[in-house]
Each structure stands twice: as structure tokens, then as C-alpha cells.
Write a protein that holds these residues in place. Structure first.
Motif, PDB file in Angstrom:
ATOM      1  N   GLY A 117       6.110  -9.123  -0.135  1.00  0.00           N
ATOM      2  CA  GLY A 117       6.524  -7.728  -0.245  1.00  0.00           C
ATOM      3  C   GLY A 117       6.505  -7.169  -1.644  1.00  0.00           C
ATOM      4  O   GLY A 117       6.946  -6.037  -1.868  1.00  0.00           O
ATOM      5  N   VAL A 118       6.003  -7.913  -2.614  1.00  0.00           N
ATOM      6  CA  VAL A 118       5.935  -7.430  -3.995  1.00  0.00           C
ATOM      7  C   VAL A 118       5.027  -6.216  -4.061  1.00  0.00           C
ATOM      8  O   VAL A 118       3.920  -6.224  -3.536  1.00  0.00           O
ATOM      9  CB  VAL A 118       5.427  -8.533  -4.952  1.00  0.00           C
ATOM     10  CG1 VAL A 118       5.204  -7.981  -6.350  1.00  0.00           C
ATOM     11  CG2 VAL A 118       6.404  -9.695  -4.983  1.00  0.00           C
ATOM     12  N   LYS A 119       5.517  -5.177  -4.703  1.00  0.00           N
ATOM     13  CA  LYS A 119       4.725  -3.952  -4.870  1.00  0.00           C
ATOM     14  C   LYS A 119       4.354  -3.802  -6.332  1.00  0.00           C
ATOM     15  O   LYS A 119       5.075  -4.238  -7.200  1.00  0.00           O
ATOM     16  CB  LYS A 119       5.521  -2.732  -4.409  1.00  0.00           C
ATOM     17  CG  LYS A 119       5.859  -2.792  -2.944  1.00  0.00           C
ATOM     18  CD  LYS A 119       6.621  -1.580  -2.494  1.00  0.00           C
ATOM     19  CE  LYS A 119       7.064  -1.807  -1.070  1.00  0.00           C
ATOM     20  NZ  LYS A 119       6.754  -0.794  -0.173  1.00  0.00           N
ATOM     21  N   GLY A 120       3.226  -3.216  -6.578  1.00  0.00           N
ATOM     22  CA  GLY A 120       2.807  -2.977  -7.944  1.00  0.00           C
ATOM     23  C   GLY A 120       1.314  -3.127  -8.088  1.00  0.00           C
ATOM     24  O   GLY A 120       0.595  -3.522  -7.160  1.00  0.00           O
ATOM     25  N   GLU A 121       0.849  -2.810  -9.268  1.00  0.00           N
ATOM     26  CA  GLU A 121      -0.573  -2.869  -9.554  1.00  0.00           C
ATOM     27  C   GLU A 121      -1.100  -4.289  -9.351  1.00  0.00           C
ATOM     28  O   GLU A 121      -0.479  -5.266  -9.754  1.00  0.00           O
ATOM     29  CB  GLU A 121      -0.828  -2.427 -11.001  1.00  0.00           C
ATOM     30  CG  GLU A 121      -2.292  -2.231 -11.291  1.00  0.00           C
ATOM     31  CD  GLU A 121      -2.533  -1.642 -12.669  1.00  0.00           C
ATOM     32  OE1 GLU A 121      -3.568  -1.958 -13.248  1.00  0.00           O
ATOM     33  OE2 GLU A 121      -1.671  -0.864 -13.142  1.00  0.00           O
ATOM     34  N   GLY A 122      -2.221  -4.378  -8.682  1.00  0.00           N
ATOM     35  CA  GLY A 122      -2.850  -5.663  -8.446  1.00  0.00           C
ATOM     36  C   GLY A 122      -2.453  -6.327  -7.133  1.00  0.00           C
ATOM     37  O   GLY A 122      -3.021  -7.347  -6.758  1.00  0.00           O
TER      38      GLY A 122
END
Length: 194
Positions: A117-122
Motif C-alpha cells: 500500500g505504499v504510495k509515492g513516486e515510483g
């Protein structure tokens, strides 16, 4: 004659390179990591080890990501299959049950979140992994409790084969397009041995 010429030519190139540059060295290490298991039954896979299976999902274009009910099972576009054996050293009754934690599941326990569930660029967004009995199925497993292998008797030294198909599927709804990025997931299971 050709082997000698190639060896002499290589020696001349190496000698010339050493004569014009300063020699440098760097120390390093080689690490060997693992464990030895004494379990009476274990997984035997060409990809993985005695207690894990690695499913290579590959790189999939976001336009080729289907839904849970209509997954895209095409070579190189969201399809990956697993094919491994459960091997027992002694007579045993075995079953293999999926056990994803609720925090990692969406859509009625049929989609496993990618990247925890990590969100962010890449990191890919609006996409997850669904698991099916085969690439011709459109019914995804309940990843919190479905059995990949119903209880079966295995004779000492024998094995039973387990297969499944997996696909990247939309997790943000049918009309929400997945975004590009890394899309890794881990699906726990329990191999019960009686």
C-alpha cells in the motif's frame, strides 16, 4: 592455431593495458544466505526454495491490466503462473491454504495490495494481484482463506503438484486506471502437514 592466436592477442592487450594504467584493488565479500529445514514436507520449485514460490509477473503496460472478473491473461501482459510440487519424506496428509492478512486485501479479499500500500513516486497505484486456478478462469480466489491444495495423502518420497495463475488487476475500480511503477506483493500461505 586459432586458440593460440586468441590467447596471445589477449595477453598482448592485457600487458599493454597494465603498462599504461595504475593497478588498483578493492576488497569485497561474497555472502551465502539460507537455512536448512528438517520439515517432513517441503516445496519443490524451479523458482523458489523449500518454503517459498517466486512468481515473476514481468512488466505489464497499464492498459493491459484487467479487472478481477475480467483479468487479462496474455503472455507477457499480466499473466504469470506457478507450478510447484509439495514433496513429503514420510507418509502425510497435506493442504495448502492462502493466508493474506486483511490489511493487505481489497475487493472482497480477492485482490492483494501491491507494495504494502505504499504510495509515492515510483510505486504503482490502483493495481493489485489476483490469483486464479488457471489462466482460463475468471473466478479469483479468496486470498484470506482459499485452499490451493485440498487435503491430500502423500506417500513417503512422493509429491503432489500445485498450479495457479496470477494477474495484475485494477484495485481502484473498473474506471480508475493503474499508474506505472513497481508492483510487488507477498502472499502468505500455510502448508499444513498431518
Amino acid at each position: 592455431m586459432n586458440k593460440i592466436s586468441a590467447s596471445v592477442g589477449m595477453a598482448i592487450v592485457c600487458a599493454a593495458a597494465m603498462g599504461t594504467a595504475q593497478a588498483a584493488s578493492e576488497n569485497g565479500t561474497i555472502q551465502f544466505k539460507g537455512a536448512i529445514s528438517a520439515e517432513s514436507c517441503y516445496l519443490d520449485s524451479s523458482i523458489g526454495d523449500a518454503n517459498s514460490v517466486i512468481v515473476n509477473m514481468g512488466t505489464v503496460n497499464s492498459s493491459q491490466v484487467g479487472t478481477v472478473a475480467a483479468p487479462h491473461f496474455t503472455t507477457g501482459a499480466g499473466l504469470s503462473t506457478a507450478d510447484f510440487n509439495v514433496v513429503c519424506k514420510n507418509d502425510a496428509q497435506v493442504s495448502l491454504t492462502l493466508k493474506a492478512p486483511q490489511a493487505e486485501l481489497v475487493a472482497g479479499n480477492q485482490i492483494l495490495r501491491v507494495n504494502n500500500g505504499v504510495k509515492g513516486e515510483g510505486y504503482a497505484q490502483n493495481v493489485g494481484v489476483a490469483v486464479y486456478s488457471s489462466s482460463s478462469s475468471s473466478t479469483a480466489y479468496d486470498l484470506s482463506k482459499e485452499k490451493l491444495l485440498d487435503t491430500q495423502a502423500i506417500t513417503a518420497g512422493q509429491s503432489v503438484n500445485v498450479k495457479f495463475a496470477a494477474a495484475y488487476v485494477r484495485s481502484g475500480g473498473q474506471d480508475v486506471a493503474p499508474t506505472a511503477g513497481v508492483a510487488n506483493a507477498t502472499l502468505p500461505f500455510v502448508l499444513e502437514i498431518q
